[in-house]
Scaffold this active site. Structure first.
Site, PDB file in Angstrom:
ATOM      1  N   GLY A   1      11.218  -2.553   5.155  1.00 48.53           N
ATOM      2  CA  GLY A   1      10.336  -3.993   5.347  1.00 48.53           C
ATOM      3  C   GLY A   1      10.420  -4.556   4.193  1.00 48.53           C
ATOM      4  O   GLY A   1      10.882  -5.718   3.363  1.00 48.53           O
ATOM      5  N   HIS A   2       9.265  -3.443   3.146  1.00 47.95           N
ATOM      6  CA  HIS A   2       8.657  -4.107   2.163  1.00 47.95           C
ATOM      7  C   HIS A   2      10.009  -3.903   1.059  1.00 47.95           C
ATOM      8  O   HIS A   2       9.543  -4.668   0.332  1.00 47.95           O
ATOM      9  CB  HIS A   2       7.988  -2.844   1.326  1.00 47.95           C
ATOM     10  CG  HIS A   2       7.154  -2.251   2.474  1.00 47.95           C
ATOM     11  ND1 HIS A   2       6.870  -1.133   2.534  1.00 47.95           N
ATOM     12  CD2 HIS A   2       5.935  -2.575   2.144  1.00 47.95           C
ATOM     13  CE1 HIS A   2       5.971  -0.957   3.588  1.00 47.95           C
ATOM     14  NE2 HIS A   2       5.108  -1.712   3.449  1.00 47.95           N
TER      15      HIS A   2
ATOM     16  N   ALA B   1       3.975   4.016   1.322  1.00 48.90           N
ATOM     17  CA  ALA B   1       4.623   4.325   1.784  1.00 48.90           C
ATOM     18  C   ALA B   1       5.663   3.825   2.340  1.00 48.90           C
ATOM     19  O   ALA B   1       5.883   2.357   3.819  1.00 48.90           O
ATOM     20  CB  ALA B   1       3.645   4.640   3.754  1.00 48.90           C
TER      21      ALA B   1
ATOM     22  N   MET C   1       0.882  -1.283   0.173  1.00 47.81           N
ATOM     23  CA  MET C   1      -0.292   0.304   0.325  1.00 47.81           C
ATOM     24  C   MET C   1       1.207   1.214  -0.244  1.00 47.81           C
ATOM     25  O   MET C   1       0.101   2.218   0.234  1.00 47.81           O
ATOM     26  CB  MET C   1      -1.365   0.042   1.023  1.00 47.81           C
ATOM     27  CG  MET C   1      -2.038  -0.806   0.672  1.00 47.81           C
ATOM     28  SD  MET C   1      -3.385  -0.513   2.135  1.00 47.81           S
ATOM     29  CE  MET C   1      -3.173  -0.379   3.706  1.00 47.81           C
TER      30      MET C   1
END
Length: 279
Positions: A36-37, A32, A30
Site C-alpha cells: 500500500g505504501h 513498517a 510511520m
C-alpha cells in the site's frame, strides 16, 4: 536514495530542488512499509520529478502508550523497499528532532475531529495534524500522497491545509488489498493465523454492502453489517457507518459521495477499512 535525519538537511535539499524547478512528491509514513505504501511511491513517481518519503512513528497521535510501544519498526527492511521502489530521498528523524519538550498544538477543525475514529481515539487527529504540518513545513512538497484506507485522516489533513493555507496539493490513492480482500496495514503483522482469517469479515462485509447498495436501504444494510461482524469469532466491532464522503457525517439521500467505514478489534489488533459505495 539519500537518507536524512535532520530538518536542516531536508530543507536544504528541497530548496535546491525547487530552485532547479523540480516538482516534489511527498509520501509521509510511520514505516513498517507494505505494498500500500509502495503504491503511493509509485503514484508520486508518476506525477512528480522527485519523491521524498518520511518514516517517523509519531508519538503524539497514539492514544494508547502500549500501542506506540508495539508499533513495528523494521527500518532496514523499509529502506530496502523504498530504494527498490525508486524513492529519491528518505527523512527518518528521531523524536527529539521533531519535537521540543513542551510544545502545544491545537487546531479547531470542527466535528470532523470527533466522528468515527475521533470518537474512539480522542486526541489522535490533533497529533496527526501536528506532525503532518511539521513535515509539510520541512519538506515543502508540491504534492502529498495518502492512502484511502485512512479516509478520515485524508479529510482531516485536507481541512488543516485549507485552514492554514498550506500550498500543497493532496492526492488520495486507492486501498491496496491482499488477494483475499484484507486491506493492507502495518498492523496486520500482529494478526495470528486465526485472527487473519477472522479479519476477512471486514472487507467481505464492505463488499457485500457495496454490491447491494442503494440509498433507500442503508439502515437495513447497516444492521446486516453489524450482524456479520458480531457473528465472526474474535471480532469486536467498534463502528460501521455509511458516511457522507465530504463531511463524514451520517450519509443521507442527498450525499454526493457515500463511503462505508468500519473499525473492529480482531484479537488484540484494531483494524479499519472502508469502501466508497456511491458517488
Amino acid at each position: 536514495m539519500k537518507i536524512f535525519t535532520t530538518k536542516i538537511q531536508v530543507r536544504q535539499y528541497a530548496q535546491q530542488l525547487h530552485a532547479d524547478g523540480k516538482r516534489i512528491g511527498f509520501v509521509p509514513t510511520m514505516g513498517a512499509l507494505h505494498l500500500g505504501h509502495l503504491s503511493l511511491i509509485e503514484q508520486a513517481r508518476s506525477q512528480c520529478d522527485i519523491v521524498i518519503s518520511s518514516i517517523f512513528v509519531n508519538p503524539t497521535q497514539f492514544t494508547d502508550p502500549k500501542d506506540l510501544d508495539r508499533y513495528p519498526r523494521p527500518i532496514e527492511a523499509d529502506i530496502d523497499k523504498l530504494e527498490k521502489a525508486g524513492c529519491d530521498a528518505l527523512f527518518n528523524p528521531k523524536v527529539s528532532e521533531m519535537y521540543a519538550g513542551n510544545e502545544k498544538w491545537h487546531l479547531d477543525i470542527g466535528e470532523l475531529e470527533y466522528l468515527l475514529e475521533g470518537a474512539s481515539r480522542p486526541g489522535h487527529y490533533q497529533g496527526v495534524m501536528q506532525v503532518v504540518n511539521k513535515l509539510f513545513d520541512i519538506v515543502q512538497p508540491d504534492v502529498a500522497f495518502f492512502g484511502q484506507k485512512d479516509y478520515q485522516q485524508f479529510l482531516v489533513i485536507s481541512k488543516m491545509v485549507e485552514l492554514l493555507n498550506i500550498p500543497v496539493n493532496l492526492v488520495m490513492c486507492p486501498i491496496e488489498r491482499e488477494t483475499d480482500g484484507l486491506a493492507m496495514s502495518s498492523r496486520n503483522v500482529h494478526l495470528s493465523p486465526d485472527d487473519y482469517r477472522h479479519a476477512l469479515v471486514l472487507s467481505r462485509t464492505l463488499q457485500h454492502v457495496k454490491n447491494n447498495f442503494n440509498r433507500n436501504n442503508m439502515p437495513f444494510l447497516k444492521a446486516e453489517a453489524f450482524k456479520a461482524l458480531s457473528e465472526e469469532p474474535g471480532v469486536k466491532a467498534d463502528y460501521f457507518e455509511f458516511a457522507d464522503g465530504d463531511t463524514l457525517l451520517p450519509a443521507n439521500q442527498n450525499s454526493p459521495t457515500i463511503v462505508a467505514l468500519v473499525a473492529a478489534k480482531v484479537g488484540n489488533t484494531r483494524l479499519i477499512d472502508n469502501m466508497i459505495v456511491s458517488r
